[in-house]
Write a protein that holds these residues in place. Structure first.
Motif, PDB file in Angstrom:
ATOM      1  N   ALA A 103       0.828  -1.214   0.000  1.00 24.07           N
ATOM      2  CA  ALA A 103       0.000   0.000   0.000  1.00 24.07           C
ATOM      3  C   ALA A 103       0.858   1.257   0.000  1.00 24.07           C
ATOM      4  O   ALA A 103       0.471   2.286  -0.576  1.00 24.07           O
ATOM      5  CB  ALA A 103      -0.946  -0.010   1.195  1.00 24.07           C
ATOM      6  N   GLU A 104       2.029   1.189   0.613  1.00 24.51           N
ATOM      7  CA  GLU A 104       2.919   2.353   0.650  1.00 24.51           C
ATOM      8  C   GLU A 104       3.509   2.669  -0.717  1.00 24.51           C
ATOM      9  O   GLU A 104       4.028   3.770  -0.928  1.00 24.51           O
ATOM     10  CB  GLU A 104       4.042   2.110   1.663  1.00 24.51           C
TER      11      GLU A 104
ATOM     12  N   ASP B 235      -1.181   8.825  -2.993  1.00 22.57           N
ATOM     13  CA  ASP B 235      -2.500   9.444  -3.069  1.00 22.57           C
ATOM     14  C   ASP B 235      -2.731  10.011  -4.465  1.00 22.57           C
ATOM     15  O   ASP B 235      -1.791  10.505  -5.123  1.00 22.57           O
ATOM     16  CB  ASP B 235      -2.624  10.563  -2.036  1.00 22.57           C
ATOM     17  N   ASP B 236      -3.969   9.918  -4.916  1.00 24.02           N
ATOM     18  CA  ASP B 236      -4.415  10.439  -6.215  1.00 24.02           C
ATOM     19  C   ASP B 236      -3.918   9.616  -7.405  1.00 24.02           C
ATOM     20  O   ASP B 236      -4.119  10.009  -8.551  1.00 24.02           O
ATOM     21  CB  ASP B 236      -4.019  11.913  -6.399  1.00 24.02           C
TER      22      ASP B 236
ATOM     23  N   ARG C 201      -5.886  -2.200   3.134  1.00 27.91           N
ATOM     24  CA  ARG C 201      -4.940  -1.178   3.599  1.00 27.91           C
ATOM     25  C   ARG C 201      -5.104   0.131   2.823  1.00 27.91           C
ATOM     26  O   ARG C 201      -4.810   1.214   3.342  1.00 27.91           O
ATOM     27  CB  ARG C 201      -3.503  -1.677   3.440  1.00 27.91           C
ATOM     28  N   LEU C 202      -5.573   0.048   1.595  1.00 30.04           N
ATOM     29  CA  LEU C 202      -5.761   1.250   0.780  1.00 30.04           C
ATOM     30  C   LEU C 202      -7.103   1.927   1.045  1.00 30.04           C
ATOM     31  O   LEU C 202      -7.329   3.058   0.595  1.00 30.04           O
ATOM     32  CB  LEU C 202      -5.660   0.895  -0.706  1.00 30.04           C
TER      33      LEU C 202
ATOM     34  N   GLY D  19     -10.012   4.123   2.249  1.00 32.98           N
ATOM     35  CA  GLY D  19      -9.997   5.466   2.814  1.00 32.98           C
ATOM     36  C   GLY D  19      -9.022   6.411   2.146  1.00 32.98           C
ATOM     37  O   GLY D  19      -9.044   7.621   2.414  1.00 32.98           O
ATOM     38  N   ARG D  20      -8.150   5.887   1.270  1.00 31.79           N
ATOM     39  CA  ARG D  20      -7.159   6.712   0.578  1.00 31.79           C
ATOM     40  C   ARG D  20      -7.780   7.346  -0.671  1.00 31.79           C
ATOM     41  O   ARG D  20      -8.624   6.743  -1.342  1.00 31.79           O
ATOM     42  CB  ARG D  20      -5.957   5.852   0.170  1.00 31.79           C
ATOM     43  N   PRO D  21      -7.347   8.544  -1.060  1.00 29.42           N
ATOM     44  CA  PRO D  21      -7.867   9.181  -2.279  1.00 29.42           C
ATOM     45  C   PRO D  21      -7.203   8.627  -3.526  1.00 29.42           C
ATOM     46  O   PRO D  21      -6.293   9.232  -4.111  1.00 29.42           O
ATOM     47  CB  PRO D  21      -7.518  10.659  -2.059  1.00 29.42           C
ATOM     48  N   ILE D  22      -7.653   7.467  -3.952  1.00 32.12           N
ATOM     49  CA  ILE D  22      -7.126   6.823  -5.150  1.00 32.12           C
ATOM     50  C   ILE D  22      -8.300   6.418  -6.039  1.00 32.12           C
ATOM     51  O   ILE D  22      -9.462   6.423  -5.604  1.00 32.12           O
ATOM     52  CB  ILE D  22      -6.299   5.564  -4.804  1.00 32.12           C
TER      53      ILE D  22
ATOM     54  N   GLY E  75     -13.438   7.782   0.355  1.00 29.21           N
ATOM     55  CA  GLY E  75     -12.083   8.170  -0.024  1.00 29.21           C
ATOM     56  C   GLY E  75     -11.727   7.724  -1.417  1.00 29.21           C
ATOM     57  O   GLY E  75     -11.381   8.543  -2.278  1.00 29.21           O
ATOM     58  N   ALA E  76     -11.825   6.438  -1.695  1.00 30.95           N
ATOM     59  CA  ALA E  76     -11.423   5.905  -2.990  1.00 30.95           C
ATOM     60  C   ALA E  76     -12.587   5.926  -3.978  1.00 30.95           C
ATOM     61  O   ALA E  76     -13.750   5.771  -3.600  1.00 30.95           O
ATOM     62  CB  ALA E  76     -10.914   4.478  -2.845  1.00 30.95           C
TER      63      ALA E  76
END
Length: 259
Positions: free
Chosen positions: A87-88, A92-93, A110-111, A113-116, A134-135
């Motif tokens: 995930a790291e 983002d984006d 793990r991803l 909530g991330r903005p992807i 988020g995603a």
């Protein structure tokens, strides 16, 4: 009992259904548990068996998919550690394709909530990402496979051919230095080929049990990857060979308790 004879006894015993315990093998061979653990490690590396907590089980026959629940329970701690590292690698984006499978599902969690922007090739991963804001989550059209909830059919390949993404998170049933990356079904291999073509970066996330094994349907060479994420107990000589192919190898500490 000599080493070669022990290995024959172990392989013959482990070939039965279920898990063979270490204490049973010590009784059969007359050697210590330490020696049996060393034997099991050698036989696992050669692809003859799979170690479990306190024992070993036989390797599934080539081309035979395991039930999703069984695969999800295997190496659970290792998959969580791999998911953190994978995930790291996604910023983002960015846009990403997330392959089907239990390890890729852990990455999707793990991803979350991330903005992807993520195209998921299974409903398991789509639900992990879609459960939190988020995603932006996309799924290709097509039938849903029973048990794995993977998307299948020509609509999946068509959708993958019409997009371009920053990265793909891949799973693989096997990783062989001589046979490359392979899976157990033709449809899954077709999906993975299309996903690889659509992505700028190709990230394979795999536990060591997938290394040095062969499955029926090949979908890529190891050298097609940009990064391999695995745990530190993977065979060193295999990781060295993968690095020599130009692939960045990222290892995370192996969880305690195996064997």
């Amino acid at each position: 009992m000599e080493r070669e004879q022990r290995h024959k006894v172990i392989m013959r015993t482990v070939d039965r259904p279920g898990i063979t315990r270490i204490d049973a093998l010590t009784e059969l061979t007359g050697v210590s548990a330490v020696t049996i653990r060393r034997d099991l490690a050698e036989l696992e590396q050669a692809g003859f068996l799979v170690r479990t907590h306190g024992g070993a089980r036989r390797v599934m026959k080539r081309g035979t998919p395991q039930p999703f629940a069984v695969r999800r329970a295997e190496d659970r701690a290792a998959k969580q550690a791999l998911a953190v590292a994978a995930a790291e690698l996604v910023a983002d984006d960015e846009s990403v394709i997330i392959d089907n499978g239990t390890t890729c599902q852990a990455v999707a969690a793990r991803l979350a909530g991330r903005p992807i922007t993520a195209m998921c090739l299974s409903l398991h991963s789509a639900m992990e990402l879609g459960g939190r804001a988020g995603a932006t989550v996309l799924i290709p059209g097509g039938p849903v496979e029973t048990d794995t909830l993977a998307l299948t059919g020509s609509g999946v390949v068509s959708a993958l051919r019409d997009i371009a993404v920053d990265a793909v998170i891949l799973g693989s049933c096997s990783i062989s230095l001589t046979h490359g990356l392979a899976t157990t079904t033709w449809e899954d291999a077709e999906n993975k080929r299309a996903a690889i073509t659509a992505a700028t970066r190709r990230i394979l996330v795999a536990t060591p049990r997938k290394l040095n094994h062969v499955s029926t349907f090949r979908f890529a060479d190891i050298g097609d990857l940009h990064q391999l994420v695995t745990t530190s107990d993977a065979p060193r000589e295999i990781l060295t060979a993968v690095r020599d192919m130009g692939v960045q190898v990222i290892t995370v500490p192996a969880p305690a308790g195996k064997g």
